[in-house]
Design a protein around this motif. Structure first.
Motif, PDB file in Angstrom:
ATOM      1  N   LYS A 114       0.819  -1.289  -0.020  1.00  0.00           N
ATOM      2  CA  LYS A 114       0.122   0.069  -0.041  1.00  0.00           C
ATOM      3  C   LYS A 114       0.884   1.202   0.139  1.00  0.00           C
ATOM      4  O   LYS A 114       0.507   2.137  -0.703  1.00  0.00           O
ATOM      5  CB  LYS A 114      -0.917  -0.022   1.041  1.00  0.00           C
ATOM      6  CG  LYS A 114      -1.533   1.378   1.322  1.00  0.00           C
ATOM      7  CD  LYS A 114      -2.727   1.095   2.524  1.00  0.00           C
ATOM      8  CE  LYS A 114      -3.558   2.520   2.554  1.00  0.00           C
ATOM      9  NZ  LYS A 114      -4.457   2.742   1.348  1.00  0.00           N
ATOM     10  N   TRP A 115       1.981   1.193   0.819  1.00  0.00           N
ATOM     11  CA  TRP A 115       2.660   2.590   1.017  1.00  0.00           C
ATOM     12  C   TRP A 115       4.206   2.341   0.203  1.00  0.00           C
ATOM     13  O   TRP A 115       5.079   3.187   0.753  1.00  0.00           O
ATOM     14  CB  TRP A 115       2.988   2.782   2.471  1.00  0.00           C
ATOM     15  CG  TRP A 115       1.667   3.574   3.010  1.00  0.00           C
ATOM     16  CD1 TRP A 115       1.337   4.740   2.781  1.00  0.00           C
ATOM     17  CD2 TRP A 115       0.808   2.875   3.982  1.00  0.00           C
ATOM     18  NE1 TRP A 115       0.053   4.920   3.489  1.00  0.00           N
ATOM     19  CE2 TRP A 115      -0.402   3.703   4.291  1.00  0.00           C
ATOM     20  CE3 TRP A 115       0.698   1.530   4.506  1.00  0.00           C
ATOM     21  CZ2 TRP A 115      -1.309   3.532   5.045  1.00  0.00           C
ATOM     22  CZ3 TRP A 115      -0.351   1.314   5.450  1.00  0.00           C
ATOM     23  CH2 TRP A 115      -1.356   2.419   5.702  1.00  0.00           C
ATOM     24  N   PRO A 120       3.416   7.304   3.813  1.00  0.00           N
ATOM     25  CA  PRO A 120       2.359   7.259   4.814  1.00  0.00           C
ATOM     26  C   PRO A 120       2.572   8.424   6.105  1.00  0.00           C
ATOM     27  O   PRO A 120       3.621   8.987   5.949  1.00  0.00           O
ATOM     28  CB  PRO A 120       2.704   5.851   5.445  1.00  0.00           C
ATOM     29  CG  PRO A 120       4.186   5.681   5.210  1.00  0.00           C
ATOM     30  CD  PRO A 120       4.533   6.282   3.812  1.00  0.00           C
ATOM     31  N   LEU A 250      -5.497  -2.471   7.366  1.00  0.00           N
ATOM     32  CA  LEU A 250      -4.894  -1.212   6.783  1.00  0.00           C
ATOM     33  C   LEU A 250      -5.837  -0.271   7.380  1.00  0.00           C
ATOM     34  O   LEU A 250      -5.264   0.927   7.539  1.00  0.00           O
ATOM     35  CB  LEU A 250      -5.099  -1.425   5.342  1.00  0.00           C
ATOM     36  CG  LEU A 250      -4.018  -2.266   4.620  1.00  0.00           C
ATOM     37  CD1 LEU A 250      -4.259  -2.314   3.110  1.00  0.00           C
ATOM     38  CD2 LEU A 250      -2.567  -2.123   4.760  1.00  0.00           C
ATOM     39  N   VAL A 251      -6.987  -0.167   7.501  1.00  0.00           N
ATOM     40  CA  VAL A 251      -7.924   0.855   8.061  1.00  0.00           C
ATOM     41  C   VAL A 251      -7.477   1.044   9.472  1.00  0.00           C
ATOM     42  O   VAL A 251      -7.290   2.453   9.750  1.00  0.00           O
ATOM     43  CB  VAL A 251      -9.600   0.510   7.941  1.00  0.00           C
ATOM     44  CG1 VAL A 251     -10.146   1.395   8.751  1.00  0.00           C
ATOM     45  CG2 VAL A 251      -9.668   0.119   6.279  1.00  0.00           C
ATOM     46  N   THR A 254      -4.235   3.016   9.332  1.00  0.00           N
ATOM     47  CA  THR A 254      -4.197   4.372   8.659  1.00  0.00           C
ATOM     48  C   THR A 254      -4.897   5.037  10.032  1.00  0.00           C
ATOM     49  O   THR A 254      -4.467   6.342  10.004  1.00  0.00           O
ATOM     50  CB  THR A 254      -5.225   4.443   7.403  1.00  0.00           C
ATOM     51  OG1 THR A 254      -4.565   3.637   6.353  1.00  0.00           O
ATOM     52  CG2 THR A 254      -5.315   5.741   7.085  1.00  0.00           C
ATOM     53  N   ASN A 255      -5.858   4.758  10.691  1.00  0.00           N
ATOM     54  CA  ASN A 255      -6.596   5.664  11.654  1.00  0.00           C
ATOM     55  C   ASN A 255      -5.633   6.107  12.712  1.00  0.00           C
ATOM     56  O   ASN A 255      -5.468   7.034  13.190  1.00  0.00           O
ATOM     57  CB  ASN A 255      -7.528   4.780  12.117  1.00  0.00           C
ATOM     58  CG  ASN A 255      -8.841   4.768  11.110  1.00  0.00           C
ATOM     59  OD1 ASN A 255      -8.872   5.346  10.134  1.00  0.00           O
ATOM     60  ND2 ASN A 255      -9.872   3.881  11.634  1.00  0.00           N
ATOM     61  N   ASN A 258      -3.036   8.572  11.510  1.00  0.00           N
ATOM     62  CA  ASN A 258      -3.689   9.961  11.112  1.00  0.00           C
ATOM     63  C   ASN A 258      -3.721  10.522  12.634  1.00  0.00           C
ATOM     64  O   ASN A 258      -3.629  11.773  12.734  1.00  0.00           O
ATOM     65  CB  ASN A 258      -4.948   9.618  10.609  1.00  0.00           C
ATOM     66  CG  ASN A 258      -4.939   9.380   8.803  1.00  0.00           C
ATOM     67  OD1 ASN A 258      -3.752   9.579   8.389  1.00  0.00           O
ATOM     68  ND2 ASN A 258      -5.720   8.624   8.285  1.00  0.00           N
ATOM     69  N   SER A 261      -0.153  12.074  13.258  1.00  0.00           N
ATOM     70  CA  SER A 261       0.623  12.376  12.069  1.00  0.00           C
ATOM     71  C   SER A 261       1.381  13.687  12.706  1.00  0.00           C
ATOM     72  O   SER A 261       2.536  13.860  11.752  1.00  0.00           O
ATOM     73  CB  SER A 261      -0.588  13.003  11.139  1.00  0.00           C
ATOM     74  OG  SER A 261      -1.159  13.808  11.587  1.00  0.00           O
TER      75      SER A 261
END
Length: 715
Positions: A114-115, A120, A250-251, A254-255, A258, A261
């Motif tokens: 994905k990245w 990311p 992956l969700v 990502t959460n 984020n 970040s």
């Protein structure tokens, strides 16, 4: 056109064979012991997938280490993110027989894919760790080696993905030995996983009870904790449903990224309380808990001072009878020791000394019932004992003991004191209320969190270490059990005398009813323990341990099981083996067949030195090989193709080979020409290469073979 039919069949057969071969290659290789062909093949597959995704990675080898060696290696993929703060995903590649870790591998590859081309939010390191489950002195080897060269300048967090099946049900393990995951990391991943649809379980008592530095309680996260990294271990929870969870992970990832970040926290609260009653987790940070602890102490003190004139607290009377506290505690400890002896006698009577390991809850119930029967018999039946019959004495004593235990627990481990603080609050309410119904309610609520912890230790999350400590460890376990049980028995005393000090007519009758109840309960539990068979629906383990000495040409066999066997009807490599019936353990001498290991020793003189070459062939995969060079005088090792360590004033050399060595192995050593020594080789095969068959299906065979060989180095 009929002549085309054979051609179509041939082409179809070829396609089918190719499809089956491709499916076999794509199927997960499990188990994958450290250094085995299955693990090396899986690592090769991972490297190929990283090449396809064009993700930069390095290969970490363990063949040139100082005091350890492994035939495995690791892959480290690094992805630069928008933030220099780094998240390390540790994915074990090697597995045990009970695990496959395939889901963790698929998650790690999906992250790389994905990245690979898009940065990311955080920098990522995906560490596919071979030799992560090794059993040597440096465990886990791959993480320890990685950490020797990992010194990030920015904050870093670690997530260990030890996940087997894609069930959508996960268990977060925040504790390893005496170390614990920071509160911010545990809460963040708990929310991230649940936001992606995962069912997450967290044993609420783990951060409180299990935070002791016991070697058996250390997990794969231990080396990361030792270096001070914020670390969390993720495992599977039992589930009957499976599904593809790669996108869900992956969700979650990502959460999480984020959320941080702008950067990861460099520190966090590691002393917190977790409330988890099954419907969700609630966290109480250290600062709030300290405030609650001090506020509770202040309110309790204020309450006693305000009510003192009304209740007429007779401290002089309490001090006059205070000698009963240590005496009663001693007898409780003595009765627990006696109950433990009775349990062990029952286990010996039914020839099942490890019964407690398979049925911990009935064993705990019987031990508690026997202890209470003896306790109540001694303190209530013998009415001439010079014991206080003042109800308030026992409730005051319970408060005194609980206050001491709360302070002691807080000094040892702050979060552990919550259990005692909870009990203390309801003990105070029990003491203050005059209403009988409320006393029963507060008495039931006081040990609530202890009961929950016992349910987790003995049922939901079985813990063999604490189970053994509580059930059959006479000195330490019974002392700890006494400390937990004693204040609640004092409350029971208070409740008993509060009712009967004005009704002595019925006291003797009520005591008899009480004694009959506990005696009947103990008798019923004794019959249950004597009759209960934990292997009624599952196979009982049968340990088949064979030891072979190539020098003395001896082959010894030890067969053992936790239960008696009748007739096993055993066959070893097709040959019948006569094993005595009605035994739990049998020692046998087998006909020697030295066809498992072959060695060939050669030497070559070079100046004043001798180069020794030993070729080792095993017919079967050895799980471990230990080699020691023993000499009468100190030796000098000029060269060796494996790592080694000098011991015993240089009279012994330990050579590190590693787990699952190849079946054709070459060892080369360069010693002084006049060195007189011998090589001691110990091969461990688990399972044994010998085929063991039983006529009965009651037992599951667990076979091992140890082969010993001694080779003299003659100059």
């Amino acid at each position: 056109m009929s002549y085309l039919e054979p051609m179509k069949c041939f082409v179809g057969a070829v396609i089918l064979c190719l499809g089956l071969a491709g499916a076999a290659l794509a199927a997960p290789l499990s188990p994958r012991p450290e250094g085995s062909a299955a693990e090396l093949q899986e690592l090769g597959h991972l490297a190929g997938e990283l090449d396809k995704a064009k993700v930069p990675y390095t290969r970490e080898s363990y063949s040139n280490l100082a005091h350890s060696h492994s035939f495995a290696y690791s892959l480290v993929a690094s992805i630069a993110g928008k933030s220099p703060d780094r998240l390390v995903l540790v994915v074990p590649v090697d597995t045990s027989a009970a695990k496959n870790a395939q889901t963790g591998l698929s998650w790690g590859l999906e992250v790389c894919r994905k990245w690979a081309k898009v940065a990311p939010p955080l920098s990522l390191t995906v560490f596919f760790a071979g030799a992560e489950r090794n059993t040597g002195t440096r465990t886990p080897l791959s993480s320890l080696q990685f950490l020797e060269n990992f010194f990030p300048s920015e904050p870093a967090a670690v997530l260990i993905l030890d996940v087997d099946e894609s069930s959508g049900s996960l268990e977060l393990v925040p504790v390893s030995g005496a170390s614990i995951t920071p509160l911010w990391l545990l809460k963040s991943w708990l929310e991230a996983f649940r936001s992606a649809g995962f069912a997450v379980q967290l044993a609420g008592s783990q951060p409180q009870i299990f935070r002791f530095d016991i070697p058996e309680k250390r997990t794969l996260a231990q080396p990361w904790f030792n270096r001070g990294f914020s670390t969390l271990l993720v495992q599977n929870s039992p589930s009957s449903q499976t599904r593809d969870t790669r996108q869900d992970f992956l969700v979650s990832l990502t959460n999480f990224m984020n959320q941080y970040s702008r950067g990861l926290p460099s520190s966090g609260d590691r002393n917190y309380i977790v409330f988890d009653a099954g419907w969700g987790a609630f966290f109480l940070p250290q600062g709030y808990y300290l405030g609650a602890l001090l506020l509770t102490a202040f309110l309790l003190t204020l309450l006693f001072l305000v009510r003192a004139p009304k209740r007429g607290i007779d401290l002089a009377s309490w001090r006059a009878s205070a000698w009963q506290i240590p005496v009663s505690f001693f007898f409780l400890f003595l009765f627990l020791v006696l109950a433990t002896s009775i349990l062990n006698s029952l286990f010996v009577l039914r020839n099942f000394t490890s019964f407690w390991r398979y049925e911990p809850l009935p064993t705990l119930a019987l031990k508690l019932s026997l202890t209470l029967s003896l306790y109540f018999l001694f303190f209530f039946q013998f009415r001439r004992l010079p014991l206080s019959r003042w109800s308030k004495f026992y409730s005051y004593s319970a408060l005194f003991v609980l206050a001491l235990e709360t302070l002691s627990a807080a000094a040892i481990e702050l979060s552990f004191s919550f259990y005692f603080l909870w009990a203390l609050v309801f003990a105070v309410l029990f003491h203050l209320t005059p209403r009988r119904g409320l006393k029963i309610l507060f008495f039931a609520l006081a040990p609530l969190w202890f009961v929950k912890a016992v349910a987790e230790i003995f049922w939901l999350y079985p813990d063999p270490i604490l189970t053994r400590l509580i059930l059959i460890s006479t000195p330490v376990g019974n002392l700890g059990f006494s400390l937990l049980l004693f204040p609640f028995l004092l409350l029971a005393h208070s409740f008993h005398y509060q009712r009967h000090q004005r009704q002595e007519r019925n006291e003797k009758h009520r005591i008899r009813v009480l004694m009959m109840f506990w005696t009947a309960l103990s008798a019923a539990l004794v019959l249950l323990v004597l009759d209960l068979n934990p292997f009624q629906k599952v196979q009982a383990p049968l340990n088949w341990n064979e030891t072979m000495n190539l020098n003395t040409r001896q082959d010894d066999l030890v067969v053992s099981s936790p239960i008696l066997w009748d007739r096993l009807g055993a066959r070893l490599d097709g040959r019948p083996i006569t094993i005595p019936a009605h035994r739990q353990r049998a020692n046998l001498a087998l006909p020697f067949q030295g066809d498992i290991v072959e060695t060939r020793l050669t030497s070559r003189a070079f100046l004043d030195r001798t180069v020794w070459s030993l070729n080792i062939r095993t017919f079967g995969q050895a799980s471990n090989l230990q080699i020691l060079l023993n000499a009468d005088n100190p030796v000098v090792v000029y060269d060796c193709n494996f790592p080694f360590q000098l011991e015993n004033a240089s009279k012994r050399v330990r050579i590190f080979i590693g787990a699952n060595p190849p079946q054709n192995l070459d060892l080369r050593m360069t010693l002084a020409q006049d060195a007189r020594a011998q090589l001691d080789l110990d091969f461990d095969f688990s399972p044994s290469p010998h085929v063991v068959q039983l006529r009965t299906e009651r037992f599951q065979v667990r076979s091992t073979l140890r082969v010993h060989d001694k080779i003299r180095l003659k100059p």
